[in-house]
Design an enzyme around this catalytic site. Structure first.
Site, short mmCIF file in Angstrom:
data_model
loop_
_atom_site.label_atom_id
_atom_site.label_comp_id
_atom_site.label_asym_id
_atom_site.label_seq_id
_atom_site.Cartn_x
_atom_site.Cartn_y
_atom_site.Cartn_z
CB SER A 250 -50.68 -19.41 8.77
OG SER A 250 -51.28 -19.75 9.98
CG ASP B 42 -47.74 -26.67 8.86
OD1 ASP B 42 -48.31 -26.50 9.95
OD2 ASP B 42 -47.64 -25.79 7.98
CG HIS C 79 -47.58 -23.18 10.67
ND1 HIS C 79 -48.30 -23.57 9.55
CD2 HIS C 79 -48.08 -21.95 11.03
CE1 HIS C 79 -49.21 -22.64 9.26
NE2 HIS C 79 -49.09 -21.66 10.13
#
Length: 479
Positions: free
Chosen positions: A287, A351, A444
């Site tokens: 991320s 995602d 995610h």
């Protein structure tokens, strides 16, 4: 309104949510008298051009303003949830917890202890490296990077315990870095030395689920344009250690109580790499941590740090958002070519984070490097860009809901087929249920990226080693 704090950049757009009122937000959409507003900052000659998409500025400022007010309750709820999850875990399960409560033998968790896991860590409690992927295996660094990216969410005691007793590696450092713009420590990273492969791993923490500052960094559409590098996401640069009023000077005198990520890690790498000319280093992150991982070598290149770049073994990112525009992409592609380091950008299924900020007329942000795309069955494919490159496409949302149904079911099937290490926690199952409504966000989590690196075919990496150019159309490789 212009400021001297951004004089290092010839063109920029800076949003200040702490300076905006509710009236300002709504006047933003229709007013043409914005030059003197404190919540907007950009060069006067570029003002009209930089604020032409007012609705995006409105959305970004609104989201950040809400997060400013929600920061304390969000942090409080996160702390209570993590405490509850660890309380149940330390007492084995909810039934034993109730029994221990009756017996007066409840084991209470301590937040800074070596067994207290974050929300992310509680989703996937695996701590050991895959014993089936040993050093020398083409999948090894990808699998190690995924676990390091996941571990970066934990406290120092947890990281030290896992690195030392499970990974059998040396913990070089665990860091909390200062953000010169947020005026607080909000960037974390750790550094370990894998002595078997003589590789130093630097892992940046990603967005914490209940950290309003992290979410503000992600949602801030501020940007800076640097002559050599192009236009870059402002929030990511600030998190990496952008210096107020100075930008990226080659050298800074650091306050030891307020260390900046880029400068601290650069100096530590210099020290470590001097000890052995054969040692290399790699960067990893999930991320936000992925964005920082690829931005770090970009700033090294800006500073002409050739020696460090030549010792960079690879950058491995998982669910990484886009960082900069086309010029930044071209700048980094030149660095990849000149210094011959691997950049693998892992993208799992639907995602949504790798699909932001969008690559369209709104932002024109670009991905680069090699995309390893994995579908919901963890079958890998080499691409230049993930399918449905922007999350706003209806063609992306429709299958994402179907995939969310399958991911919930898969959590019960995969342990039966691949073994107990793929059994999903009750907390992850709840996240999968939540993902039925918000599939792009539930996809995610780091657990799917760890699974992807462990279950992917060796042929995927063999194909990478034999290809000098990225194929336009990839080929799925079965598990």
């Amino acid at each position: 309104m212009t400021s001297q704090s951004h004089k290092f950049s010839g063109n920029y757009l800076v949003l200040r949510p702490d300076e905006v009122s509710v009236c300002d937000l709504f006047s933003l959409l229709w007013s043409d008298e914005l030059e003197k507003k404190a919540f907007l900052d950009c060069p006067p000659e570029k003002f009209r051009e930089n604020i032409r998409r007012k609705w995006l500025i409105f959305m970004s400022l609104s989201a950040q303003k809400i997060l400013l007010h929600a920061a304390k309750p969000l942090r409080w709820s996160g702390e209570k949830l993590e405490m509850w999850v660890n309380l149940v875990s330390l007492n084995r399960n909810i039934f034993v917890l109730l029994l221990n409560l009756v017996r007066g033998k409840v084991i209470m968790p301590e937040r800074e202890s070596e067994v207290f896991l974050s929300f992310i860590g509680s989703l996937d409690r695996r701590v050991e490296l895959d014993k089936n992927i040993e050093p020398g295996d083409s999948r090894y660094y990808g699998a190690l990077a995924a676990m390091a990216a996941k571990l970066s969410y934990e406290n120092r005691a947890v990281v030290e315990r896992i690195v030392r007793y499970y990974w059998k590696m040396e913990l070089i450092g665990y860091y909390n870095f200062w953000n010169d713009y947020q005026k607080k420590t909000n960037t974390q990273a750790f550094m370990v030395h894998d002595k078997i492969t003589d590789m130093i791993v630097v892992a940046f923490r990603g967005t914490e689920s209940f950290n309003a500052d992290d979410w503000s960094t992600d949602l801030d559409i501020s940007w800076y344009e640097l002559d050599e590098m192009g236009k870059i996401h402002g929030g990511f640069m600030k998190a990496l250690g952008l210096v107020m009023e100075k930008g990226w000077p080659p050298h800074v005198e650091q306050d030891n109580s307020r260390p900046l990520a880029y400068y601290t890690i650069r100096e530590k790498l210099r020290e470590q790499l001097k000890l052995n000319n054969e040692t290399k280093f790699m960067l990893a992150g999930h991320s936000l941590g992925g964005a920082l991982s690829i931005l770090f070598p970009a700033v090294l290149a800006l500073h002409k740090e050739t020696r460090l770049l030549n010792r960079l073994g690879g950058v491995y990112t998982f669910g990484q958002p886009r960082v900069g525009d086309k010029k930044f992409k071209e700048f980094m592609e030149l660095q990849l070519q000149n210094h011959d380091f691997r950049y693998l950008r892992y993208v799992y299924s639907n995602d949504m984070i790798p699909r932001t900020p969008t690559d369209d007329v709104t932002f024109l942000y670009k991905h680069f490097g090699t995309c390893l795309y994995f579908n919901c069955c963890y079958k890998g494919k080499i691409l230049e860009e993930q399918p449905h490159k922007n999350c706003i496409s209806l063609f992306a949302w429709i299958p994402s809901f179907l995939n969310a149904d399958w991911e919930l079911l898969r959590g019960f099937i995969l342990p039966l087929v691949k073994g107990s290490e793929y059994e999903e926690s009750w907390l992850l199952i709840l996240l999968r249920l939540w993902g039925l409504a918000f599939p792009g966000l539930s996809a995610h989590n780091p657990q799917d990226y760890v699974n992807a690196t462990r279950l992917c075919s060796r042929r995927l990496y063999h194909q990478l080693q034999h290809e000098k150019q990225h194929p336009r159309n990839g080929l799925y490789l079965a598990i």
